[in-house]
Design an enzyme around this catalytic site. Sequence first.
Site, PDB file in Angstrom:
ATOM      1  N   GLU A  68      -6.999 -16.435 -18.221  1.00  0.00           N
ATOM      2  CA  GLU A  68      -6.830 -15.726 -19.489  1.00  0.00           C
ATOM      3  C   GLU A  68      -5.606 -16.214 -20.245  1.00  0.00           C
ATOM      4  O   GLU A  68      -5.626 -16.332 -21.471  1.00  0.00           O
ATOM      5  CB  GLU A  68      -6.714 -14.216 -19.231  1.00  0.00           C
ATOM      6  CG  GLU A  68      -7.961 -13.567 -18.641  1.00  0.00           C
ATOM      7  CD  GLU A  68      -8.000 -13.640 -17.127  1.00  0.00           C
ATOM      8  OE1 GLU A  68      -7.154 -14.358 -16.542  1.00  0.00           O
ATOM      9  OE2 GLU A  68      -8.865 -12.994 -16.519  1.00  0.00           O
ATOM     10  N   GLY A 124      -0.769 -24.360 -11.475  1.00  0.00           N
ATOM     11  CA  GLY A 124      -0.736 -24.838 -12.849  1.00  0.00           C
ATOM     12  C   GLY A 124      -1.007 -26.313 -13.020  1.00  0.00           C
ATOM     13  O   GLY A 124      -0.699 -26.879 -14.082  1.00  0.00           O
ATOM     14  N   ASN A 146     -14.635 -20.612 -14.872  1.00  0.00           N
ATOM     15  CA  ASN A 146     -14.927 -21.263 -16.151  1.00  0.00           C
ATOM     16  C   ASN A 146     -15.161 -22.763 -15.970  1.00  0.00           C
ATOM     17  O   ASN A 146     -14.282 -23.474 -15.476  1.00  0.00           O
ATOM     18  CB  ASN A 146     -13.756 -21.028 -17.114  1.00  0.00           C
ATOM     19  CG  ASN A 146     -14.159 -21.240 -18.560  1.00  0.00           C
ATOM     20  OD1 ASN A 146     -15.003 -22.067 -18.864  1.00  0.00           O
ATOM     21  ND2 ASN A 146     -13.551 -20.482 -19.449  1.00  0.00           N
ATOM     22  N   PRO A 147     -16.327 -23.283 -16.395  1.00  0.00           N
ATOM     23  CA  PRO A 147     -16.607 -24.716 -16.259  1.00  0.00           C
ATOM     24  C   PRO A 147     -16.130 -25.555 -17.430  1.00  0.00           C
ATOM     25  O   PRO A 147     -16.285 -26.782 -17.418  1.00  0.00           O
ATOM     26  CB  PRO A 147     -18.141 -24.741 -16.194  1.00  0.00           C
ATOM     27  CG  PRO A 147     -18.546 -23.625 -17.116  1.00  0.00           C
ATOM     28  CD  PRO A 147     -17.490 -22.543 -16.934  1.00  0.00           C
ATOM     29  N   LEU A 148     -15.569 -24.926 -18.460  1.00  0.00           N
ATOM     30  CA  LEU A 148     -15.266 -25.654 -19.681  1.00  0.00           C
ATOM     31  C   LEU A 148     -14.086 -26.613 -19.532  1.00  0.00           C
ATOM     32  O   LEU A 148     -14.077 -27.687 -20.119  1.00  0.00           O
ATOM     33  CB  LEU A 148     -15.018 -24.675 -20.828  1.00  0.00           C
ATOM     34  CG  LEU A 148     -16.229 -23.794 -21.170  1.00  0.00           C
ATOM     35  CD1 LEU A 148     -15.886 -22.815 -22.276  1.00  0.00           C
ATOM     36  CD2 LEU A 148     -17.428 -24.646 -21.561  1.00  0.00           C
TER      37      LEU A 148
END
Length: 450
Positions: free
Chosen positions: A68, A313, A338-340
């Site tokens: 997020e 990170g 999330n695959p983006l």
Amino acid sequence: MSERWARNVLTAYRVIGTCLYPFVGTYVRYRTLKGKEDRQRRNERYGKTNIARPDGPLIWVHAASVGETTAIMPLVERLACRDITVLLTTGTMTSAKLVADHMGSHIIHQFVPLDLKPAVERFLNHWKPDLAVTCESEIWPTTIQMLGARQIPQVLVNGRLSDRSFAAWKKRSSIAEALFSNFSHVVAQSELDAERFRALGARPVTVSGNLKVDSAPPPIDKQVLARLLNEMGTRKRWAAVSTHEGEEEICAQVHKMLTVRHPDLLTIVVPRHPVRADELETMFMTHGLKVARQSRGDIIEPDTAIFMGDTIGDMGLYLRLTDIAFVGKSLVGEGGHNPLEPAMLNTAVLSGSNVQSFRDSYQRLIKNGGARLVKDREMLAGAVNFLFNNPKHLKVMIAAGLRTVLDMRGSLERTVLSLEPFIQPLLVQAQLTSAAHDDAKNQKRLRRGD
């Protein structure tokens, strides 16, 4: 359930939280010992701070964890450029580190207060936000109600509701409506999410798309990337990222299956929670697999089987080491990740079928040929092997994924547009505050005879 009953339930929730507040210190200390809380900053979880509130309007933005936070950082940057103070709260150590590394000092970061009345009240009394912006599916009953009671506008951006969350709220529709009606605006990721928010009582609801596709990958250390690529050389390699318990075991099995055809194989494993790295290394070693860990700066030698990305990170670094990425919490667990980000960093995306939390993104990627779902370890091994043996198909799949991400962009602009009715009054307030300060300074100069 009636509206009156729902409000009584929410009142009871607040009262119980207040009663438990004196005992919550034990819970926070336990999390601190587990490395899940910052020992030096744990008072922030009680709404306490040593930072003074700046003059002028202030927007409070909240993002739960790394995903997020990454998604919302471009929006935070936009807001911070508008001469309005931005206070960004997150809930995890990893997200706090991400903010410290990439957001600089032009925003204020705090850990989000516990959703207990004394902590939230102390936080709101100090910061006095003029607007509250939350990301994705952060629904904290006490916080939402207290913001509503103070008539502070609340906007949910990049909003999504998984199948499980929607079903749970639907069973408690009166409670959901009592909470969701506090939002001044919900900006949903997809039409399906928008329909779900409307069904739970949110008004108005618009659709922006996913903010993640408009966020640039965080910068990486190019020297570290060059060193790792040099150590890996021409070896065949694939990555399993954001893995959860049970999926690393599958990765070990897939690695052994693939080495029959690809003896020089290197498998890159990036666990969702790096704190599990020690136990994972032991597990890989029981399979006879030699492990190199990034956290230790281990050299990837010719006989290294597993390279573990156990740092926080650095997903952008690990994804740049491979052309094939399996995205976890999809074979074991539920919801997926999330695959983006893998798609925008030029990798062919593989995933298990449990991707309910990111259904829209996967549907788009699969339709365009940028992602493929597998149901078990045999299918995963077969898919990786196929891509190793068919480089032309791999290139087509990578290009399709990147094209899908580019076509999905524009969410940031749509989100900013949705926030404009709330931001414009704050800009006027900021100008008036600045003018008042200037007048006060001029009056002082006149009195001194300057």
